[in-house]
Design a protein around this motif. Structure first.
Motif, mmCIF file in Angstrom:
data_model
loop_
_atom_site.group_PDB
_atom_site.id
_atom_site.type_symbol
_atom_site.label_atom_id
_atom_site.label_comp_id
_atom_site.label_asym_id
_atom_site.label_seq_id
_atom_site.Cartn_x
_atom_site.Cartn_y
_atom_site.Cartn_z
ATOM 1 N N HIS A 1 15.339 -5.634 -17.042
ATOM 2 C CA HIS A 1 15.192 -7.086 -16.985
ATOM 3 C C HIS A 1 16.498 -7.773 -16.579
ATOM 4 O O HIS A 1 16.475 -8.904 -16.086
ATOM 5 C CB HIS A 1 14.748 -7.629 -18.348
ATOM 6 C CG HIS A 1 13.458 -7.052 -18.840
ATOM 7 N ND1 HIS A 1 13.394 -5.907 -19.591
ATOM 8 C CD2 HIS A 1 12.174 -7.466 -18.673
ATOM 9 C CE1 HIS A 1 12.130 -5.642 -19.884
ATOM 10 N NE2 HIS A 1 11.372 -6.569 -19.343
ATOM 11 N N HIS B 1 8.555 -2.658 -15.795
ATOM 12 C CA HIS B 1 9.374 -3.776 -16.272
ATOM 13 C C HIS B 1 10.467 -4.181 -15.281
ATOM 14 O O HIS B 1 11.178 -5.155 -15.516
ATOM 15 C CB HIS B 1 10.039 -3.419 -17.603
ATOM 16 C CG HIS B 1 9.116 -3.449 -18.772
ATOM 17 N ND1 HIS B 1 8.274 -4.510 -19.033
ATOM 18 C CD2 HIS B 1 8.882 -2.539 -19.755
ATOM 19 C CE1 HIS B 1 7.575 -4.260 -20.125
ATOM 20 N NE2 HIS B 1 7.917 -3.076 -20.577
ATOM 21 N N THR C 1 13.536 -6.661 -24.361
ATOM 22 C CA THR C 1 13.922 -6.551 -22.954
ATOM 23 C C THR C 1 14.971 -5.448 -22.846
ATOM 24 O O THR C 1 15.418 -4.910 -23.858
ATOM 25 C CB THR C 1 14.484 -7.881 -22.434
ATOM 26 O OG1 THR C 1 15.533 -8.339 -23.313
ATOM 27 C CG2 THR C 1 13.400 -8.944 -22.351
#
Length: 349
Positions: free
Chosen positions: A115, A50, A110
């Motif tokens: 992120h 991520h 998130t």
């Protein structure tokens, strides 16, 4: 300002960065403490799917409001000088799971430090996504910034024990004597557990943690058969709840064999991506009517309750913080965490 940016596995750089202007709906905080954890070690060593580098990492954050966007002044409830803790896992707040109160499994979740830029920096712009889900929490009076930074992992522990139904009179086994395991011991007691046993492979780590949280028994998995030891301690019955606070498939398999009938198993620690499976004796689950639950992060509400637990003294965390280091010693902090040579390490930028 100084920031610690991740560029690639093994490549973490302390850099000078410009503070960007605030948007009208944003807030800037001075980071006072950002604690390091095992996930930071994984990111440093392997990256994360991520996380798109370069990225300021760090997600256990507490600080002080220093600047507010124009939309947040006046009646928004925030003021310069407010002491705040920031959630790490950020649910979208609008999907069916979020609407149903299941924010920990939000498919659009998130994360701060993945992120969005995180807390290993002197200043942090709080993502508007955090504010949208009420994910910025006031730090209660009497709770220091270092303690407040530990509220995030405690929130995850709280979620795990709620899902496993830890409660009054339970005999609980916690496998893994890291900071999360230590918090599991203390929270289980706060929730009324009768006895709590702490299991760890490393003798030095077990001794370090047990000296602080004082479990009813400290079991070294490299010296004794853990399952036999738990069965002996419980008169052959087994534990009501077993929590695997370690990234170990063997620990999960052991958990099945040491759990009492109608007992609950929390697979709290995730397994490595290249070894995600275990051998599960389904007959043990079937005939003993065992329940197995996962645990994935925490919600904004868990973070608020974690701060309350710390403030009331129900789950002390100050003595779990064994090392406080400046930002330029973050690589050392990551090494300490990775080696299991500390309980909790916090960075004070």
């Amino acid at each position: 300002m100084k920031v610690a940016r991740f560029y690639a596995p093994g490549d973490l750089r302390l850099e000078e960065a410009e503070q960007r202007p605030l948007g009208t709906d944003e807030m800037r905080i001075r980071v006072r403490h950002c604690s390091a954890c095992g996930t930071d070690v994984k990111i440093f060593n392997h990256g994360h799917h991520h996380l798109v580098p370069p990225r300021v990492i760090g997600h256990e954050i507490a600080g002080e409001v220093v600047e507010l966007g124009t939309d947040l002044t006046g009646g928004a409830g925030w003021a310069v000088g407010d002491r705040v803790q920031v959630i790490a896992a950020v649910p979208c707040g609008t999907c069916a799971d979020c609407a149903g109160g299941r924010m920990t499994i939000c498919p659009g979740q998130t994360s701060v430090g993945y992120h969005y830029d995180g807390g290993f920096a002197e200043y942090l712009v709080v993502p508007v996504q955090v504010l949208a889900v009420d994910g910025l929490n006031r730090i209660p009076q009497g709770v220091g910034f270092a303690e407040a930074s530990v509220a995030e992992p405690l929130a995850c522990v709280l979620n795990g024990q709620e899902l496993a139904g830890v409660g009054s009179g339970d005999e609980v086994v916690v496998i893994g004597a890291g900071p999360v395991g230590c918090m599991h011991v203390r929270l289980a007691r706060a929730r009324g557990a009768a006895r709590v046993f702490l299991v760890e492979l490393s003798r030095s780590r077990l001794d370090m943690s047990a000296a602080v949280v004082e479990p009813d028994a400290a079991i070294c998995g490299s010296e004794v058969d853990v399952v036999d030891e738990v069965l002996t301690l419980t008169g052959g019955r087994g534990a009501d709840v077993v929590i695997t606070a370690a990234a170990s498939g063997a620990a999960q398999e052991d958990a099945l064999r040491m759990t009492a009938r109608r007992g609950r198993i929390s697979l709290f620690g995730g397994l490595p991506k290249d070894k995600p499976t275990i051998t599960l004796d389904a007959n043990l689950v079937h005939y003993r009517e065992l329940s197995i639950v996962g645990a994935n992060g925490s919600t904004p509400a868990h973070n608020k309750r974690a701060l309350e637990l710390i403030a009331r003294g129900d789950v002390p965390v100050r003595d779990l913080i064994t090392h406080t280091l400046p930002l330029d010693r973050l690589p050392e902090a990551i090494r300490l965490v990775g080696a299991g040579a500390a309980i909790k390490v916090t960075i004070e930028p």
